[in-house]
Write a protein that holds these residues in place. Structure first.
Motif, PDB file in Angstrom:
ATOM      1  N   LEU A 286       0.837  -1.197   0.000  1.00  0.00           N
ATOM      2  CA  LEU A 286       0.000   0.000   0.000  1.00  0.00           C
ATOM      3  C   LEU A 286       0.870   1.244   0.000  1.00  0.00           C
ATOM      4  O   LEU A 286       2.037   1.206   0.393  1.00  0.00           O
ATOM      5  CB  LEU A 286      -0.914   0.038   1.236  1.00  0.00           C
ATOM      6  CG  LEU A 286      -1.937  -1.069   1.439  1.00  0.00           C
ATOM      7  CD1 LEU A 286      -2.761  -0.787   2.689  1.00  0.00           C
ATOM      8  CD2 LEU A 286      -2.842  -1.208   0.225  1.00  0.00           C
ATOM      9  N   THR A 287       0.291   2.352  -0.420  1.00  0.00           N
ATOM     10  CA  THR A 287       0.940   3.658  -0.278  1.00  0.00           C
ATOM     11  C   THR A 287       0.016   4.546   0.543  1.00  0.00           C
ATOM     12  O   THR A 287      -1.197   4.315   0.615  1.00  0.00           O
ATOM     13  CB  THR A 287       1.191   4.325  -1.643  1.00  0.00           C
ATOM     14  OG1 THR A 287      -0.055   4.599  -2.278  1.00  0.00           O
ATOM     15  CG2 THR A 287       2.042   3.439  -2.536  1.00  0.00           C
ATOM     16  N   THR A 288       0.581   5.561   1.178  1.00  0.00           N
ATOM     17  CA  THR A 288      -0.202   6.493   1.984  1.00  0.00           C
ATOM     18  C   THR A 288       0.297   7.908   1.774  1.00  0.00           C
ATOM     19  O   THR A 288       1.486   8.116   1.508  1.00  0.00           O
ATOM     20  CB  THR A 288      -0.141   6.139   3.484  1.00  0.00           C
ATOM     21  OG1 THR A 288      -0.879   7.121   4.232  1.00  0.00           O
ATOM     22  CG2 THR A 288       1.295   6.115   3.986  1.00  0.00           C
ATOM     23  N   ASP A 289      -0.625   8.860   1.856  1.00  0.00           N
ATOM     24  CA  ASP A 289      -0.228  10.267   1.725  1.00  0.00           C
ATOM     25  C   ASP A 289       0.123  10.877   3.077  1.00  0.00           C
ATOM     26  O   ASP A 289       0.393  12.067   3.178  1.00  0.00           O
ATOM     27  CB  ASP A 289      -1.337  11.083   1.064  1.00  0.00           C
ATOM     28  CG  ASP A 289      -2.643  11.084   1.862  1.00  0.00           C
ATOM     29  OD1 ASP A 289      -2.685  10.458   2.951  1.00  0.00           O
ATOM     30  OD2 ASP A 289      -3.617  11.713   1.409  1.00  0.00           O
ATOM     31  N   GLY A 290       0.096  10.065   4.150  1.00  0.00           N
ATOM     32  CA  GLY A 290       0.423  10.575   5.480  1.00  0.00           C
ATOM     33  C   GLY A 290      -0.710  11.330   6.138  1.00  0.00           C
ATOM     34  O   GLY A 290      -0.564  11.839   7.239  1.00  0.00           O
ATOM     35  N   ARG A 291      -1.860  11.400   5.467  1.00  0.00           N
ATOM     36  CA  ARG A 291      -3.012  12.117   6.035  1.00  0.00           C
ATOM     37  C   ARG A 291      -4.222  11.185   6.180  1.00  0.00           C
ATOM     38  O   ARG A 291      -5.368  11.626   6.107  1.00  0.00           O
ATOM     39  CB  ARG A 291      -3.372  13.327   5.171  1.00  0.00           C
ATOM     40  CG  ARG A 291      -2.285  14.388   5.129  1.00  0.00           C
ATOM     41  CD  ARG A 291      -2.780  15.668   4.454  1.00  0.00           C
ATOM     42  NE  ARG A 291      -3.088  15.451   3.051  1.00  0.00           N
ATOM     43  CZ  ARG A 291      -2.200  15.551   2.071  1.00  0.00           C
ATOM     44  NH1 ARG A 291      -0.948  15.844   2.347  1.00  0.00           N
ATOM     45  NH2 ARG A 291      -2.544  15.355   0.816  1.00  0.00           N
ATOM     46  N   GLY A 292      -3.914   9.883   6.345  1.00  0.00           N
ATOM     47  CA  GLY A 292      -5.003   8.940   6.598  1.00  0.00           C
ATOM     48  C   GLY A 292      -5.624   8.351   5.358  1.00  0.00           C
ATOM     49  O   GLY A 292      -6.675   7.707   5.439  1.00  0.00           O
TER      50      GLY A 292
END
Length: 708
Positions: free
Chosen positions: A58-64
């Protein structure tokens, strides 16, 4: 739904993302989908999501927000240089950062935007990437100490952005001498060279001297440390006179009781309050702000310089102003017994703090008195101490204090969050050397001014409707960080809400902060709670201000030291004209982004100057012992904040010789492998000052005792 095991949750989440390969899913939606409706289930879900990111699924934008990782062989992203040599490439898609060995870094520097190629993954090894192109340098100018040897020199830096010192040929030294601090610009870095070549841009002075070190901090963050003479000259040509025609265009407050309240050493008085009694139980309060844009016209040389700087910078021992001194300290400063032009918010308010009427006007004022906060605080605590000349101001000050308290109470009833942290301050000698420290705390006098400035800013923000405007916005807390805060305080036997309305969550946070006030846990809970908060910033897109719990908020009250306030003043004037069209939103959004970035740089420089003075102060106290509290824990040790002076230093992991300690990231603690001793946030310790490194602005402590 039956609670899933970690393995079942892993499979379930994989299936969800495979079913929605092109969608980004918010953590709230993920909780709902997997039935995570209590705190343990949510924490387990977050753990599995973290594992999936670490596993590159998975990847995340750091904002949930999470999505399925779709990796190509060549990607663009940001290069991060690590002091331990394990450099990292952070892809733009928000996936797991990828190891970049030094031999594969292409001389990339910390923060550079790069293009990287993924290398074939070796079994049992971390995934690696090779930088193939540097797309954009984060910076090309560095600060350090010159080491001059005959026909060449080097700039020795403490910056982690560089893996090597900078070589400087004699022709590029520009008079720089051995041991001096200098600013150097990199001119080339051939691929086969071990270090870059640079030229001296400016020699700051002898290392260790106060002016040199303060200028070095500013240069490190690419902030100005001197004012261009051509801009100063432009300020000197501005006519200081106020014509009768200008006064006639304005609402006249020269006969209304008016005063300023500022820090004792302030010279730029950009706000004043006026007060007069109306009918019984009603008062008129004028919040008068220096009319800077009357003197500084959009696009002129002073405005261009102010826009670039965006903010005044406040270091420990000096202010680097946004505007030339003639404007900030003379023309625009609301000095006592002088006629001054102002942009004002005038309100009619009752004893309960209810505002009935409001208007925004250009005014002319004449301040009757310049107060320092300490003087007002003394009067508020004991009105009988007021000097004879202040007798007529005592009742207005007392009433304004009552009104401010009513406004503050209403704010917190609405859900505003009460972060009221003391600030470290220094007393320095004539050479700038710190001789003592103290903690600056909020008082009734400072809160009085704060509440009326907040009121004015809110009223102005509410006045423009749907037209393009500059807002001060503050987003809701990061949900993942809020869950981690909840887990942390639960171990202390306390609770905080992580779901519900914005107001419910903020009230829960306030209750937590109130409950820990005055306890040993207070500082550490405040620190962890602050980390869950987003940063306030400027934008034309109004999402409200969560911390203040205002639907609309702006910055109007400090145009001498903040460029966004000048933009707000100009937009108000624009929209006051009949038939005025809305301003260009994209142009103003770009300005907002620049101002937000400059504000963050200024804050970093301010913190760096505080750290430097703390290290300088503690360098006189080597081998002395102090009591303190563990306020931060990392994989390389823990930081201790000292009770006596607020200074902070590191107890390195390598010095904890009684056991082999491992960092428990989830529980934010160090745990001994054999004896299972733990070092936790908020734990009381006694330390000895081991080392004070001024170059790195770091204090190193040795642990004496962990039970006080």
């Amino acid at each position: 739904m039956k609670r899933l095991t970690k393995k079942q949750l892993f499979i379930h989440l994989n299936a969800i993302f495979e079913k929605h390969p092109d969608e980004s899913l918010n953590v709230k939606d993920i909780f709902r989908t997997v039935g995570a409706n209590n705190h343990p289930a949510k924490m387990l879900t977050l753990d599995v999501l973290s594992d999936l990111v670490l596993d590159d699924q998975l990847t995340t934008d750091g904002r949930g927000n999470y999505r399925l990782a779709r990796r190509s062989q060549v990607m663009e992203g940001t290069f991060h240089r690590r002091q331990n040599g394990r450099n990292a490439f952070e892809p733009d898609d928000g996936g797991k950062s990828i190891l970049v060995a030094e031999r594969n870094s292409l001389h990339a520097m910390d923060g550079d935007r790069v293009r990287a190629t993924m290398l074939a993954r070796r079994y049992g090894h971390a995934r690696e990437a090779e930088v193939t192109e540097i797309l954009e340098r984060a910076k090309d100018t560095f600060v350090g100490t010159l080491q001059v040897e005959g026909n060449y020199g080097f700039l020795l830096t403490e910056s982690r952005a560089l893996a090597a010192d900078i070589f400087i040929p004699k022709k590029y030294l520009h008079g720089g001498k051995n041991g001096e601090k200098a600013v150097v610009k990199i001119v080339e870095w051939p691929q086969d060279a071990k270090c870059p070549t640079g030229r001296v841009v400016d020699v700051l002075g002898k290392k260790g001297e106060n002016d040199t070190e303060m200028h070095a901090i500013l240069a490190e963050f690419d902030l100005p440390y001197c004012y261009p003479e051509r801009v100063e000259e432009a300020a000197r040509t501005i006519d200081a006179g106020i014509t009768p025609e200008e006064i006639a265009r304005r609402e006249d407050f020269r006969g209304v009781l008016t005063f300023t309240i500022d820090p004792r050493d302030a010279k730029d008085f950009d706000d004043a309050l006026s007060f007069r009694q109306l009918n019984k139980g009603r008062y008129e309060v004028g919040i008068h702000i220096a009319d800077v844009t009357h003197y500084v016209h959009e696009g002129d040389i002073i405005d261009r310089e102010g826009r670039q700087r965006a903010t005044s910078i406040y270091l420990v021992d000096r202010t680097i102003p946004m505007l030339p001194e003639r404007l900030s300290n003379f023309l625009c400063s609301l000095r006592p017994d002088e006629e001054k032009l102002a942009h004002s918010v005038i309100v009619e308010i009752d004893d309960q703090g209810h505002v009935y009427n409001r208007r925004i006007r250009h005014t002319v004022i004449r301040s009757d008195r310049r107060y320092a906060y300490e003087e007002v605080q003394k009067i508020l605590e004991d009105p009988t101490t007021a000097e004879e000349r202040d007798k007529k101001l005592v009742e207005p000050l007392l009433k304004l204090n009552e009104l401010a308290k009513a406004l503050r109470e209403a704010r917190f009833k609405s859900g505003a969050i009460d972060f009221d942290r003391p600030e470290v301050r220094f007393v320095t000698d004539e050479k700038g050397h710190p001789i003592s420290t103290y903690l600056k705390r909020a008082t009734d006098a400072t809160r009085l001014i704060e509440e009326f400035m907040l009121l004015a800013n809110r009223i102005v923000a509410e006045s423009v409707g749907k037209r393009t405007f500059v807002y001060r916005i503050h987003d809701v807390p990061d949900l993942e960080k809020l869950e981690k805060l909840s887990a942390f305080v639960a171990r202390l036997g306390r609770r905080v809400r992580t779901d519900g309305s914005k107001k419910e969550i903020s009230r829960s946070l306030n209750k937590l902060l109130t409950d820990v006030h005055g306890t040993a846990e207070e500082k550490i809970v405040e620190n962890v709670a602050l980390r869950a908060m987003q940063k306030a910033r400027y934008s034309t897109k109004n999402i409200g201000h969560y911390g203040l719990m205002f639907d609309s908020y702006t910055h109007f009250t400090s145009p001498i030291r903040r460029y966004p306030d000048m933009m707000v003043h100009r937009l108000l004037d624009r929209y006051a004209q009949q038939g005025a069209r809305s301003a260009n939103a994209q142009a103003y959004e770009e300005r907002c982004e620049h101002c937000s970035n400059m504000e963050q740089l200024a804050e970093q420089a301010e913190r760096a100057s505080i750290r430097y003075k703390q290290v300088e102060f503690m360098a006189d106290r080597l081998d002395q012992e102090f009591d303190g509290t563990i306020n931060s824990i990392t994989e390389f040790g823990f930081y201790v904040e000292l009770d006596d002076n607020g200074c902070e230093g590191l107890v390195p992991l390598r010095d904890l010789e009684d056991d082999y300690y491992e960092f428990d990231e989830r529980n934010i603690c160090l745990v001994g492998r054999r004896q299972h001793h733990r070092y936790n946030l908020g734990q009381r310790v006694r330390i000895r000052v081991e080392r004070a490194d001024l170059d790195r602005r770091q204090l190193t402590f040795t642990l004496v005792n962990y039970k006080i």
